[in-house]
Scaffold this motif. Structure first.
Motif, PDB file in Angstrom:
ATOM      1  N   UNK A  44       0.833  -1.205   0.000  1.00  0.00           N
ATOM      2  CA  UNK A  44       0.000   0.000   0.000  1.00  0.00           C
ATOM      3  C   UNK A  44       0.870   1.258   0.000  1.00  0.00           C
ATOM      4  N   UNK A  45       1.940   1.238   0.793  1.00  0.00           N
ATOM      5  CA  UNK A  45       2.831   2.398   0.840  1.00  0.00           C
ATOM      6  C   UNK A  45       3.492   2.633  -0.507  1.00  0.00           C
ATOM      7  N   UNK A  46       3.903   1.562  -1.177  1.00  0.00           N
ATOM      8  CA  UNK A  46       4.501   1.712  -2.506  1.00  0.00           C
ATOM      9  C   UNK A  46       3.532   2.369  -3.484  1.00  0.00           C
ATOM     10  N   UNK A  47       2.289   1.909  -3.502  1.00  0.00           N
ATOM     11  CA  UNK A  47       1.292   2.468  -4.416  1.00  0.00           C
ATOM     12  C   UNK A  47       0.977   3.917  -4.044  1.00  0.00           C
ATOM     13  N   UNK A  48       0.863   4.190  -2.742  1.00  0.00           N
ATOM     14  CA  UNK A  48       0.573   5.560  -2.306  1.00  0.00           C
ATOM     15  C   UNK A  48       1.708   6.509  -2.682  1.00  0.00           C
ATOM     16  N   UNK A  49       2.956   6.067  -2.534  1.00  0.00           N
ATOM     17  CA  UNK A  49       4.082   6.919  -2.905  1.00  0.00           C
ATOM     18  C   UNK A  49       4.152   7.149  -4.405  1.00  0.00           C
ATOM     19  N   UNK A  50       3.852   6.117  -5.193  1.00  0.00           N
ATOM     20  CA  UNK A  50       3.809   6.310  -6.643  1.00  0.00           C
ATOM     21  C   UNK A  50       2.740   7.335  -7.031  1.00  0.00           C
ATOM     22  N   UNK A  51       1.583   7.261  -6.392  1.00  0.00           N
ATOM     23  CA  UNK A  51       0.521   8.224  -6.664  1.00  0.00           C
ATOM     24  C   UNK A  51       0.936   9.625  -6.247  1.00  0.00           C
ATOM     25  N   UNK A  52       1.585   9.733  -5.095  1.00  0.00           N
ATOM     26  CA  UNK A  52       2.028  11.038  -4.615  1.00  0.00           C
ATOM     27  C   UNK A  52       3.077  11.650  -5.545  1.00  0.00           C
ATOM     28  N   UNK A  53       4.034  10.855  -5.970  1.00  0.00           N
ATOM     29  CA  UNK A  53       5.070  11.354  -6.887  1.00  0.00           C
ATOM     30  C   UNK A  53       4.441  11.749  -8.218  1.00  0.00           C
ATOM     31  N   UNK A  54       3.499  10.949  -8.690  1.00  0.00           N
ATOM     32  CA  UNK A  54       2.828  11.274  -9.947  1.00  0.00           C
ATOM     33  C   UNK A  54       2.057  12.584  -9.833  1.00  0.00           C
ATOM     34  N   UNK A  55       1.347  12.765  -8.716  1.00  0.00           N
ATOM     35  CA  UNK A  55       0.590  14.003  -8.528  1.00  0.00           C
ATOM     36  C   UNK A  55       1.520  15.206  -8.361  1.00  0.00           C
TER      37      UNK A  55
END
Length: 108
Positions: A44-55
């Motif tokens: 979950x943290x990996x996916x959340x960080x990818x979303x944060x970096x993308x945003x």
């Protein structure tokens, strides 16, 4: 009529190849629920960080040339400033896991 290129057994074989390692890992982790929670939290943290970096980089995409240099410098400086804190948090997390695994082994 025309036969399909891949039969049901071929499909199930490829499905087993694709899902087999994940199923084996899930089976191995299911014996220790804490590890299963840690694995799920990490994913979950990996996916959340990818979303944060993308945003965070969405608005910076049109920047080009010399205008992107200050942004790159800020990002690199932030990464370097956060590195010691992340290292300390990682060490604390590893010590907690080691203590939990030792306690679990003595109870078993």
């Amino acid at each position: 009529g025309r036969r399909p290129a891949m039969g049901v057994l071929g499909f199930l074989g490829l499905l087993g190849l694709g899902l087999g390692p994940a199923a084996a890992a899930l089976h191995a982790l299911s014996a220790r629920p804490v590890l299963l929670l840690v694995a799920a939290a990490g994913a979950f943290l990996d996916v959340a960080l990818l979303l944060l970096v993308s945003a965070a980089t969405r608005w910076a995409t049109p920047l080009s040339g010399l205008r992107s240099l200050p942004l790159a410098a800020i990002v690199i400086a932030a990464e370097e400033l956060l590195r010691p804190a992340l290292w300390r948090a990682n060490r604390r997390f590893e010590r907690g896991l080691e203590a939990a695994s030792r306690r679990r082994l003595w109870r078993a």
